[in-house]
Design an enzyme around this catalytic site. Sequence first.
Site, mmCIF file in Angstrom:
data_model
loop_
_atom_site.group_PDB
_atom_site.id
_atom_site.type_symbol
_atom_site.label_atom_id
_atom_site.label_comp_id
_atom_site.label_asym_id
_atom_site.label_seq_id
_atom_site.Cartn_x
_atom_site.Cartn_y
_atom_site.Cartn_z
ATOM 1 N N GLN A 17 6.789 10.384 -11.484
ATOM 2 C CA GLN A 17 5.108 10.727 -12.227
ATOM 3 C C GLN A 17 5.111 12.062 -11.563
ATOM 4 O OE1 GLN A 17 2.287 9.190 -10.351
ATOM 5 N NE2 GLN A 17 0.916 10.077 -12.100
ATOM 6 N N SER A 51 0.991 15.413 -9.407
ATOM 7 C CA SER A 51 0.324 16.292 -8.034
ATOM 8 C C SER A 51 1.116 17.115 -7.751
ATOM 9 C CB SER A 51 0.006 15.468 -6.315
ATOM 10 O OG SER A 51 -0.359 13.995 -6.853
ATOM 11 N N SER A 90 7.788 9.911 -5.836
ATOM 12 C CA SER A 90 7.550 8.807 -5.441
ATOM 13 C C SER A 90 9.353 8.560 -6.554
ATOM 14 C CB SER A 90 7.528 7.354 -6.238
ATOM 15 O OG SER A 90 5.693 7.714 -4.714
ATOM 16 N N GLU A 145 -1.957 3.287 -13.032
ATOM 17 C CA GLU A 145 -1.633 3.353 -11.178
ATOM 18 C C GLU A 145 -2.638 2.708 -10.497
ATOM 19 O OE1 GLU A 145 0.153 6.783 -9.042
ATOM 20 O OE2 GLU A 145 -1.636 7.395 -9.727
ATOM 21 N N GLU A 169 -11.549 9.542 -1.590
ATOM 22 C CA GLU A 169 -13.179 10.741 -2.028
ATOM 23 C C GLU A 169 -12.781 10.753 -3.127
ATOM 24 O OE1 GLU A 169 -11.790 10.696 2.493
ATOM 25 O OE2 GLU A 169 -10.398 11.268 0.288
#
Length: 407
Positions: free
Chosen positions: A120, A123, A162, A245, A377
């Site tokens: 994936q 990020s 990952s 996910e 958060e």
Amino acid sequence: MTETVDLRGDLRDDLRKKVEALLAEHPPGTTEPLDFLRAQFDAGLAWVHFPEGLGGLGIARGHQGLVDDLLAAAGAPDNDPGRIGIGLGMAAPTILTFGTDEQRSRFLRPLWTGEEVWCQLFSEPGAGSDLAGLATRAVPDPSTGSGTEAGWVVNGQKVWTSSAHKARFAILVARTDPAVPKHAGLTYFVCDMSDPGVDVRPLRQITGEAEFNEVFLTDVRIPDSHRLGAVGEGWKVANATLNHERVAIGGGAPREGGMIGVVADAWRDHPERRTPELHARLLWLWVEAEVARTTGQRLRQKLAVGAPGPEGAAMKVTFARIAQQLSGLELELLGEDGLRYEDWTMVRPERVSFTGRDAGYRYLRAKGNSIEGGTSEILLNIVAERVLGLPAEARTDKDVPWKDLER
């Protein structure tokens, strides 16, 4: 009197016959594992809730358990889900929902059999919690022209990826229009990780391993046929992936499965280290783990009749908090034995087990649970706004073109 037909019983009988036919035609003892898995997919017994022709039978997800139990009892191979979890839990449902017929036919079978591993690419160093602020750019490839041969050129950097070191394909979100607000200018692609412009570098973490990677994309070419969803709708597609996910990460284990089982065993094995305070904490966490398990069952029942929603964020937050508290409690129960660490060798593991190795590893690895798959958060904000319906936080960047945002 009208006779009532037990359709569920008939369906289960039909599933048993399909499994028996698969085993008769491809005996596990004499069939190569990959050949068996391909035959299982073609028989519609890979994921029964997928459509016929794509590894399924178009029936409820809950029937997969019967298929898996029958195959396991016969000694059939599995597809090693721990190795291909990103493909199974995130890429596959996204391709099924947003992919074309050609994309589904091309990608789903080798994904499920494990022939092609997925990762994936979401990020970035400057876009983790604020994923919509990502800067990786995809521009039309001037060398391909338009029409069916059109393509894209991608440049940027991704991080915390990952399985990138073993992946054949990646699900990728990139910015295709910087002149519109950040959520509106994204597009979702399938990226070939064997492209010469893809550079994968290991990121060593606190456990000593390098299960994550940073990925540099330099003039990576992606055909437009590998685009999932419409241009500019990447945020919509990415949200669907993220919901899957969070369900996968926060999904419930069996009773006393996962970390609570490990800690309960440590309690039973070390009566000399028991105290009333530790007993109270263990009981409280056991109850919380059981509540999370039953809540996970309800969430999976909802998933069986539709797509996952924002409720998965709550499950993932709960999983992270309980795992971190339990791993700390385990160290206290083990005393000085908990200070030992099995191995600090830098390796790039094939799979990751949150309960694997020793207590020190579990304690350190659990620290990442509140970051990966969405920080706790951010997920609490999702629960507040999308589940509880509370007022959203004030945002000044919502209607500002991405190119004009301060960075």
